[in-house]
Every structure is written in structure tokens, then in C-alpha cells.
Design an enzyme around this catalytic site. Structure first.
Site, PDB file in Angstrom:
ATOM      1  N   SER A 154      -3.570   1.279  -4.579  1.00  0.00           N
ATOM      2  CA  SER A 154      -2.848   0.076  -4.244  1.00  0.00           C
ATOM      3  C   SER A 154      -3.817  -1.018  -4.095  1.00  0.00           C
ATOM      4  CB  SER A 154      -2.184   0.498  -2.778  1.00  0.00           C
ATOM      5  OG  SER A 154      -3.124   0.830  -1.783  1.00  0.00           O
ATOM      6  N   HIS A 200       1.296   5.265  -2.188  1.00  0.00           N
ATOM      7  CA  HIS A 200       1.968   6.668  -1.668  1.00  0.00           C
ATOM      8  C   HIS A 200       3.001   7.267  -2.239  1.00  0.00           C
ATOM      9  CE1 HIS A 200      -1.197   7.310   1.357  1.00  0.00           C
ATOM     10  NE2 HIS A 200      -1.098   6.164   1.722  1.00  0.00           N
ATOM     11  N   HIS A 204       0.924  -1.282  -0.032  1.00  0.00           N
ATOM     12  CA  HIS A 204       0.065   0.026  -0.173  1.00  0.00           C
ATOM     13  C   HIS A 204       0.913   1.219   0.222  1.00  0.00           C
ATOM     14  CE1 HIS A 204      -3.038   3.132   1.142  1.00  0.00           C
ATOM     15  NE2 HIS A 204      -2.195   3.449   2.325  1.00  0.00           N
ATOM     16  N   GLU A 246      -5.908   9.533   0.314  1.00  0.00           N
ATOM     17  CA  GLU A 246      -6.123   7.858   0.299  1.00  0.00           C
ATOM     18  C   GLU A 246      -7.128   7.584  -0.853  1.00  0.00           C
ATOM     19  OE1 GLU A 246      -4.588   5.735   1.753  1.00  0.00           O
ATOM     20  OE2 GLU A 246      -3.700   6.719   3.309  1.00  0.00           O
TER      21      GLU A 246
HETATM   22 FE   LIG Z   1      -2.448   5.154   3.210  1.00  0.00          FE
END
Ligand SMILES: [Fe+2]
Length: 497
Positions: free
Chosen positions: A394, A319, A314, A359
């Protein structure tokens, strides 16, 4: 102490097929579950130890009997002994020391009672050189009175980035790694690395196992194909740099230390390893210092496309690329700065804004098919959009859902966004978009100006600390810095025109 049903409820909130950077537990609930939030700058020490004891029902009683008042047990859990000894058990205990009690004395008491004790972390006071004087401007203490504690310097992150809510080894029965002793042992290894990390040091390099690499490769291939179709251009451009400079490839899990060095040179962002979930307050606080708390472990190999918690897939696939984009880095830092010392209500709103942007955010495709009024009403076609949210980039399942299932996509309007529920167990029922990061930034600024916080903070990159703009020194510094920049801009313009 907390009831089991409450803990179950708490854990249920983290189930989802993608993964998230922060848990969305109301601040008050979190305090009840694990009372580790320190309101005071000079708060109590938080000591974490592992005690090895014989495997018997009396062991726990004996340990607790040794920990007399005023030591408060915050968190306790057991695991198989690291040594593999069948008759031994290890207990991880996190304790809060009231003033006057020294962590060393507590460890000594335990050892005197015949226990084998290993210190894992002692997080307060923050790590500083002993002769360093903490400079506080006149009037600052008064200005911050009543506000929740927050890190003032980057080294204070050693305090709050270790207040993990769930320890890596405390896996639930339905976690894919629950019955895998080897996986649990591995998670303990990663948790130890993170809890022992100190700001400013290199992040320990990890050799990933062939099984871990296999998991990584499977996800890497699938996600990269989806990224190329649906990720925003800034993400793709920076991802190419990660492949070139940070060892990103299907056959290699990148090292956090390489990423940290690369991001530092590009935008000033750094990553530090984290052992598990942090509260939204502690997680967002690090962003104010351009620091990202990053997990280093990888999900269980049994199900590469599912994880009940954030893992390095993730973080690394979702990110990292955008922290190399200067506008995105600035946007992230501003959310972090706004969170410092914010009241509970404002903090919850900021966490929601973080959630639906960093996110799960979408932006307009650079060559939009059409832009008309219908977008505001949620009628936009998802093909008009590109994705920048890490939770989507992700997660193969949710990424496809956001693009193919025609979900509701609304304009990123903070007053509207803060009313949206952050769903943890299912896909989001709505997503939000902006034209670009600049629009998100402008809107965030409008929102933060309306926040109920009686002081203004500015990050000083030279001292790596935040300053309260309420006194002559900090205001003069800010004005002089601005004056110097304007002077440079004037010279540059003069050269061009
Ligand atoms: Fe995150």
C-alpha cells in the site's frame, strides 16, 4: 494524565510515508498514556461522550468539576462545534467508571449542570442479549488467573476494538489535514461510525466525496501497476476477485460491508470499522476471531502518496486480498490466538512477527531465478522475491525501495526477526522472506510453542468464542471434531483411490 513531551514522543513514532496497521508502543507506555486496559472480565465501564459548551477557558474547568471521584478521565480533546457555531466548542471525553458508578448517572450529572451531552460509546460490559448465560467450564477461571484480560467471544471485540489510542480528530499540526476544517469534520464522522459499531451488524455504507474518490483513483492506478509486477500470486489472484465481487475499481472505493461478506464466505474473515490506532494487544486479539479492524476514512487529498497513519487505502489495497487466501487467513488467526493472554514480553515478540510478515513480508517468486545459500546471508537479489506485506503493497515509496534499492533481505527466522527493530519513521532496514505462507506458519508454530503461556486456546467457530483446552468438555469437543474430519478424509480417500 501524561506529559506533553511524552505524548509528542508517542506521536512521532507513527510518522512514516507508508502506513501501518498497528502502533508499536510498548504495552507499559501505552498504559501510562491512556489507562484503559481492563484487567478484569467485569472491569469498569468506559464511557465516551461529546459535550457541547460555550467557547471559554472556564468551560473545561466546569466540566472537570462536575466529574467527581471515582470517575477517572482517560482522554480529553476539543474540536470545533459540529453545528458550525463559532461560540461553541465540543469536547470529547473518555472516562472510566469505578464499580458502583453508573454511566447514566454521570451523564445526568453533566446535564443537570446545564451541559449538552451526547453519548458516543459505553464499551463495557460487551453487548450481549440480556438473557444469555455466559458458560464457563470448570477450572477455566483458575487456568487464566494472572493472565491479562482478553476477549473470550467475538462480541467482546466491542470492548477492546474501541480502545483507540488516538482519536481521529486529534490531528497533529503537520498532518496534511490539520488546517482543513472540512477534512477534520469528515474524520469525526468516520470516528463516530466506528465507535458506535457493534459486532455482527452490517458496517455502515459510506458515500465517498468526489475529492476522496480522486485521491483513491490516483493511488489505485499507481499501486495496481506496481502490484502486477511485484505482488505474490496469491495476492494478485484474490485481488482480481475483489475487483469482480467487491466493487474494487479506480472509480470506486469499496464498501467494508461488501468486503466483510465476501471474506466471510471465502475464509470466515470479517472486517469491522475502527476509529484509529489500537494497542498491539487489542489489534492482534481480533485476528483470533478472524476479525480485522479496518479504518474507513481516507488520507487527505493534498498528498495522496503520503499518510501519517493507516487509512482505508492501506487496508483495502494492502490487506484485504490476502485475507481471502485460506492459508494466509489461518496464519493471521494463529498470530491472533497466540496473542490472547500472552505476557508483555511474548506479546511484543508476536507484534514484531506480525510486523515483519503481514505488514512487511516477502516470499519467494514462484519461479525463482536461483536458490542458493547466499539468500540466508542477505545477498539475495530482491527480484527473486514477491511481496505479500500490506505495509509494502500500500506504499508506493517503500514498495519501490524494497524491490529496487537492494535492501537487506533475510530468511524469516522468528528468533532473528524478534530482534529486529520495527521502524516507524523510516523504511525498514531489513525485510524477511519465507518460501510461502506455509513456511511462515510452520515457523510461527514453533515459536508459539516456546511461548511462556500456561494455557492452550482453541477457537470454536460454532460459538464464535475461544475455549481453554484444560477440561473434559472442551477437550472432548476438540477430539470429536478431529475424529469427524478424519472420518470424512478417510471416506474421500476411499472414493479417490
Ligand atoms: Fe496494516
Amino acid at each position: 494524565s501524561f506529559s506533553e513531551s511524552r505524548m509528542d514522543e508517542f506521536k512521532k513514532r507513527f510518522r512514516r510515508s507508508g502506513s501501518l496497521g498497528i502502533p508499536f508502543v510498548p504495552e507499559q507506555d501505552m498504559r501510562n498514556i491512556q489507562q484503559t486496559i481492563c484487567e478484569q472480565e467485569e472491569g469498569p465501564h468506559l464511557l465516551t461522550v461529546i459535550i457541547t459548551t460555550p467557547r471559554s477557558s472556564e468551560s473545561l474547568t466546569r466540566v472537570l468539576a462536575t466529574l467527581k471521584d471515582p470517575v477517572k478521565v482517560q482522554h480529553i480533546e476539543s474540536r470545533e462545534a459540529h453545528s458550525g457555531e463559532r461560540d461553541a466548542l465540543e469536547m470529547l471525553i473518555q472516562m472510566e467508571m469505578s464499580s458502583g458508578v453508573k454511566p447514566n448517572e454521570v451523564i445526568e450529572d453533566l446535564r443537570s449542570a446545564g451541559m449538552e451531552v451526547t453519548e458516543i460509546a459505553c464499551t463495557i460490559p460487551p453487548i450481549r442479549s440480556t438473557d444469555e448465560q455466559i458458560f464457563v467450564d470448570p477450572g477455566v477461571t483458575e487456568a487464566l488467573a494472572g493472565a491479562p484480560w482478553f476477549p473470550k467471544t467475538i462480541y467482546d471485540l466491542d470492548k477492546c476494538s474501541k480502545r483507540v489510542l488516538m482519536y481521529g480528530t486529534d490531528l497533529d499540526a503537520d498532518h496534511p489535514g490539520f488546517k482543513d476544517a472540512e477534512y477534520r469534520k469528515r474524520r469525526m464522522f468516520f470516528a463516530d461510525l466506528a465507535l458506535n459499531y457493534k459486532q455482527g451488524r452490517p458496517v455502515p455504507r459510506v458515500e465517498y466525496t468526489p475529492k476522496e474518490l480522486e485521491t483513491w483513483s490516483k493511488i489505485y492506478r499507481e499501486l495496481r501497476a506496481l502490484h502486477k509486477k511485484h505482488a505474490c500470486q496469491e495476492f494478485l489472484d484474490n485481488f482480481a476477485l475483489l475487483e469482480r465481487y467487491c466493487g474494487y475499481s479506480e472509480h470506486n472505493v469499496p464498501q467494508l460491508d461488501d468486503l466483510s461478506r465476501f471474506l466471510k464466505a471465502k475464509t470466515g474473515f470479517r472486517v469491522r470499522p475502527v476509529a484509529g490506532y489500537l494497542s498491539s494487544r487489542d489489534f492482534l486479539a481480533a485476528l483470533a476471531f478472524r476479525v480485522f479492524n479496518c479504518t474507513q476514512y481516507i488520507r487527505h487529498h493534498a498528498d495522496p502518496f503520503y499518510t501519517p497513519e493507516p487509512d482505508c487505502v492501506h487496508e483495502l489495497m494492502g490487506h484485504m486480498a490476502l485475507f481471502a487466501d485460506p492459508d494466509f487467513a489461518q496464519f493471521s488467526q494463529e498470530i491472533g490466538l497466540a496473542s490472547l493472554g500472552a505476557c508483555e514480553e511474548d506479546l511484543a515478540k508476536l507484534a514484531t512477527l506480525y510486523f515483519f510478515s503481514i505488514e512487511f513480508g516477502l516470499c519467494r517468486a514462484k519461479e525463482p531465478v536461483k536458490i542458493d545459500g547466499s539468500a540466508v546471508n542477505g545477498d539475495s537479489k530482491s527480484s527473486d522475491f514477491k511481496i505479500y506485506g500490506a505495509g509494502l503493497l500500500s506504499s508506493i515509496g517503500e514498495l519501490k525501495h524494497a524491490i529496487e534499492d537492494k535492501p537487506t533481505i533475510l530468511r524469516f527466522d522468528p528468533d532473528r526477526v524478534i530482534q529486529q527493530e520495527c521502524l516507524i519513521t523510516t523504511f525498514q532496514s531489513a525485510y524477511f522472506y519465507t518460501q510461502d505462507f506455509e513456511e511462515a506458519q510452520q515457523k510461527l508454530r514453533m515459536f508459539t510453542n516456546s511461548m511462556n503461556r500456561p494455557f492452550v486456546l482453541r477457537y470454536n467457530p460454532y460459538t464464535e468464542s475461544v475455549e481453554v483446552l484444560n477440561n473434559k468438555r472442551s477437550l472432548t469437543l476438540a477430539v470429536n471434531s478431529l475424529r469427524s474430519d478424519i472420518n470424512l478424509l478417510a471416506s474421500a480417500l476411499h472414493n479417490i483411490l
